[in-house]
Design an enzyme around this catalytic site. Sequence first.
Site, mmCIF file in Angstrom:
data_model
loop_
_atom_site.group_PDB
_atom_site.id
_atom_site.type_symbol
_atom_site.label_atom_id
_atom_site.label_comp_id
_atom_site.label_asym_id
_atom_site.label_seq_id
_atom_site.Cartn_x
_atom_site.Cartn_y
_atom_site.Cartn_z
ATOM 1 N N ASN A 9 0.826 -1.154 -0.001
ATOM 2 C CA ASN A 9 0.067 -0.249 -0.011
ATOM 3 C C ASN A 9 0.877 1.351 0.117
ATOM 4 O O ASN A 9 1.608 1.539 1.087
ATOM 5 C CB ASN A 9 -0.913 0.040 1.106
ATOM 6 C CG ASN A 9 -1.539 1.190 1.645
ATOM 7 O OD1 ASN A 9 -1.600 2.067 0.629
ATOM 8 N ND2 ASN A 9 -2.176 1.503 2.769
ATOM 9 N N LYS A 11 0.104 4.440 -0.231
ATOM 10 C CA LYS A 11 -0.580 5.571 0.278
ATOM 11 C C LYS A 11 -0.468 6.660 -0.496
ATOM 12 O O LYS A 11 -0.388 6.508 -1.894
ATOM 13 C CB LYS A 11 -0.124 5.730 1.661
ATOM 14 C CG LYS A 11 -0.221 4.396 2.518
ATOM 15 C CD LYS A 11 -0.113 4.843 4.078
ATOM 16 C CE LYS A 11 0.366 3.421 4.816
ATOM 17 N NZ LYS A 11 0.161 3.550 6.078
ATOM 18 N N HIS A 97 -9.226 0.873 5.097
ATOM 19 C CA HIS A 97 -7.944 1.029 5.668
ATOM 20 C C HIS A 97 -8.176 2.191 7.083
ATOM 21 O O HIS A 97 -8.784 2.821 7.015
ATOM 22 C CB HIS A 97 -6.985 1.709 4.866
ATOM 23 C CG HIS A 97 -5.440 1.572 5.318
ATOM 24 N ND1 HIS A 97 -5.181 2.504 6.403
ATOM 25 C CD2 HIS A 97 -4.454 0.926 5.026
ATOM 26 C CE1 HIS A 97 -3.926 2.293 6.487
ATOM 27 N NE2 HIS A 97 -3.529 1.398 5.882
ATOM 28 N N GLU A 99 -6.627 4.450 8.000
ATOM 29 C CA GLU A 99 -6.589 5.976 7.692
ATOM 30 C C GLU A 99 -7.723 6.487 6.970
ATOM 31 O O GLU A 99 -8.330 7.951 7.177
ATOM 32 C CB GLU A 99 -5.360 6.010 6.692
ATOM 33 C CG GLU A 99 -4.093 5.807 7.696
ATOM 34 C CD GLU A 99 -3.013 5.461 6.799
ATOM 35 O OE1 GLU A 99 -2.973 5.432 5.577
ATOM 36 O OE2 GLU A 99 -1.855 5.072 7.278
ATOM 37 N N GLU A 169 -4.949 -5.162 10.543
ATOM 38 C CA GLU A 169 -4.040 -4.087 10.851
ATOM 39 C C GLU A 169 -4.504 -3.303 12.068
ATOM 40 O O GLU A 169 -5.187 -2.191 12.042
ATOM 41 C CB GLU A 169 -4.123 -3.138 9.774
ATOM 42 C CG GLU A 169 -3.657 -3.747 8.427
ATOM 43 C CD GLU A 169 -2.967 -2.900 7.347
ATOM 44 O OE1 GLU A 169 -2.262 -2.914 6.959
ATOM 45 O OE2 GLU A 169 -3.783 -1.453 7.183
ATOM 46 N N GLY A 175 2.745 2.251 10.685
ATOM 47 C CA GLY A 175 3.567 3.273 10.660
ATOM 48 C C GLY A 175 4.166 3.915 11.721
ATOM 49 O O GLY A 175 4.749 4.913 11.798
ATOM 50 N N SER A 215 3.600 -2.160 10.513
ATOM 51 C CA SER A 215 5.187 -2.272 10.527
ATOM 52 C C SER A 215 5.824 -3.528 10.124
ATOM 53 O O SER A 215 6.831 -3.917 10.846
ATOM 54 C CB SER A 215 5.434 -1.679 11.689
ATOM 55 O OG SER A 215 5.227 -0.461 12.039
HETATM 56 C C1 PEP Z 1 -0.730 0.132 5.958
HETATM 57 O O1 PEP Z 1 -0.917 1.339 6.091
HETATM 58 O O2 PEP Z 1 -1.603 -0.774 5.584
HETATM 59 C C2 PEP Z 1 0.512 -0.573 6.824
HETATM 60 C C3 PEP Z 1 0.725 -1.502 7.229
HETATM 61 O O3 PEP Z 1 1.586 0.566 7.017
HETATM 62 P P1 PEP Z 1 3.187 0.191 7.614
HETATM 63 O O4 PEP Z 1 3.774 -1.112 7.024
HETATM 64 O O5 PEP Z 1 4.069 1.302 7.345
HETATM 65 O O6 PEP Z 1 3.020 0.054 9.209
#
Ligand code: PEP
Length: 253
Positions: A9, A11, A97, A99, A169, A175, A215
């Site tokens: 992803n 973003k 997601h 976000e 997630e 992040g 992460s």
């Molecule tokens: C994501 O936004 O789907 C995600 C898992 O981000 P990150 O790997 O940067 O934590």
Amino acid sequence: MRKKIVAGNWKMNKTLVESQALITEIRGIVRDENTNKAEVIVCPTFLALPSASKLLDGSTVKLGAQNCHFEESGAYTGELSASMLKSVGVSHVIIGHSERRQYFHETNEMLAKKTTAAVNQALTVLFCVGETLQERESGSHFDIIKSQISEGLFHLSAKDMSLIVVAYEPVWAIGTGLTASSEQAEEVHAFIRTLLAEKFGEAISEEVSILYGGSVKPDNAAELFSQKNIDGGLIGGAALKARDFFDIIKAIK
Ligand code: PEP
């Protein structure tokens, strides 16, 4: 055997030219070095999708979008529909997601409608769920996940479920550099599979890939992916570097 999947992803990152360069790099590495059976998906910005689709022609790498609207067309300024995504060669779409839930106030009800719109276009949905830190600390994370799954997916038919991939997630791990331990992740993945089994039956629940996101990095991917109910990852930051992304793909066994 359910599919092992690693999806990136991106973003709101990368200009068109930068996206084209990263797609080209990933396509080359996957072609030359990917010997495992993981399905690889990249989800760049909307802007990059048409040219990404051309660049991925003939590649095993699949193309995903990061969002879609629930209506087919109409007065929704700034939005894109599932059929528009389909028309430029997109096969997957991320829905729900954290976000989008947090910054764009997307509710479970809206996400259920988006999921229907995507499935109606035969797009595979990467449906994201996950609790905040506060929800985990208060012990309500299972209830939160249960309502996200039931309100977002339980209106679908058993047949539709072949187009659903779930991504767990935890919001506190996205992040932040904090990763759920493999035990914490596996516990929630197993819980999600039980919810799916109760609604759609054991056989279907066993076919749904459940990805972990939050992460994931080359050095923690193997441990996470070794868990029984973790079928791959949804990768944010580490998907923006072709080598890191591929090292995560290699961690799938
Ligand atoms: C994501 O936004 O789907 C995600 C898992 O981000 P990150 O790997 O940067 O934590």
